[in-house]
Scaffold this motif. Sequence first.
Motif, short mmCIF file in Angstrom:
data_model
loop_
_atom_site.label_atom_id
_atom_site.label_comp_id
_atom_site.label_asym_id
_atom_site.label_seq_id
_atom_site.Cartn_x
_atom_site.Cartn_y
_atom_site.Cartn_z
N VAL A 80 1.64 12.59 3.53
CA VAL A 80 0.95 11.63 4.39
C VAL A 80 1.86 10.43 4.66
O VAL A 80 1.97 9.97 5.80
CB VAL A 80 -0.40 11.19 3.77
N MET A 81 2.51 9.93 3.62
CA MET A 81 3.39 8.77 3.81
C MET A 81 4.54 9.11 4.75
O MET A 81 4.88 8.31 5.63
CB MET A 81 3.93 8.28 2.45
N GLU A 82 5.15 10.30 4.58
CA GLU A 82 6.24 10.71 5.47
C GLU A 82 5.75 10.86 6.91
O GLU A 82 6.43 10.44 7.85
CB GLU A 82 6.85 12.02 4.97
N ALA A 83 4.56 11.43 7.07
CA ALA A 83 4.01 11.60 8.42
C ALA A 83 3.66 10.25 9.04
O ALA A 83 3.83 10.07 10.26
CB ALA A 83 2.77 12.50 8.35
N HIS B 120 -3.38 -1.08 4.57
CA HIS B 120 -2.58 -1.67 3.50
C HIS B 120 -1.81 -0.56 2.79
O HIS B 120 -2.24 0.57 2.76
CB HIS B 120 -3.47 -2.39 2.50
N ALA B 121 -0.68 -0.89 2.20
CA ALA B 121 0.13 0.07 1.45
C ALA B 121 0.08 -0.31 -0.03
O ALA B 121 0.87 -1.13 -0.49
CB ALA B 121 1.56 0.09 1.96
N HIS C 34 4.51 4.18 -4.44
CA HIS C 34 3.98 3.63 -3.20
C HIS C 34 2.96 4.63 -2.66
O HIS C 34 3.29 5.78 -2.41
CB HIS C 34 5.10 3.42 -2.18
N LEU C 35 1.72 4.20 -2.47
CA LEU C 35 0.65 5.08 -2.01
C LEU C 35 0.52 4.99 -0.49
O LEU C 35 0.92 4.01 0.13
CB LEU C 35 -0.67 4.69 -2.68
N GLY C 36 -0.10 6.01 0.09
CA GLY C 36 -0.31 6.05 1.54
C GLY C 36 -1.38 5.06 1.97
O GLY C 36 -2.16 4.56 1.17
N ARG C 37 -1.43 4.83 3.24
CA ARG C 37 -2.33 3.82 3.79
C ARG C 37 -3.69 4.38 4.17
O ARG C 37 -4.55 3.64 4.62
CB ARG C 37 -1.69 3.18 5.01
N ASP C 38 -3.91 5.66 4.04
CA ASP C 38 -5.16 6.27 4.47
C ASP C 38 -6.28 5.88 3.53
O ASP C 38 -6.13 6.02 2.33
CB ASP C 38 -5.02 7.80 4.51
N PRO C 39 -7.40 5.40 3.94
CA PRO C 39 -7.86 5.09 5.29
C PRO C 39 -7.61 3.64 5.67
O PRO C 39 -7.97 3.21 6.74
CB PRO C 39 -9.36 5.36 5.21
N SER C 40 -6.97 2.85 4.80
CA SER C 40 -6.73 1.44 5.07
C SER C 40 -5.38 1.26 5.77
O SER C 40 -4.57 2.17 5.85
CB SER C 40 -6.72 0.68 3.73
#
Length: 172
Positions: free
Chosen positions: A100-103, A17-18, A9-15
């Motif tokens: 980033v995902m945890e934050a 969407h996950a 599972h990737l982070g949402r930055d800058p979108s």
Amino acid sequence: MDNSFTVQHLGRDPSDHAPLLLSASTMLDNKPKPFWFLNVWTSKEGFLDVVKQCWADDVPGSPLRVLSIKLGKMKNSFKRWSREMFEDIFMASKDAEREVMEAEVAYDNDPIEQLLLKLQKARVKLRNTLAVEEGFSRQKARVRWLKDGDRNSKYFHSLVAERRSRALIHHI
């Protein structure tokens, strides 16, 4: 041949969407890896100290022998220094992605300024590690004509993968 499949599972930055990343890997060839000078090294503090230390050593012999010995020492010094300073480039970007995902989750659950700052710091770290990874991939792909602002890393990875597959003997 060993195969391994993973879903990340990737982070949402800058979108907002996950996205998901599906990875498939196979165990290929175990031949020794050649030494590559990485341009990314020059951006790290301490690079010139490694060079100065290797060239400062006094080595007896003919000029070509001295050059050969010093280049060999520099190669080994760069390998050690790179492992200490960069560790695993790709693992660092995965760790930064996880941070980033945890934050993001922490900030979504409790939107306070302290957690927002932590999220912003994690995103800066992620962008820095991705820039190092992109520079590495660009160099490995031997693509020098693309402008620095072009972030087509999928293209770079496909070039590297194609070159590696052509370099292997799959069957005789």
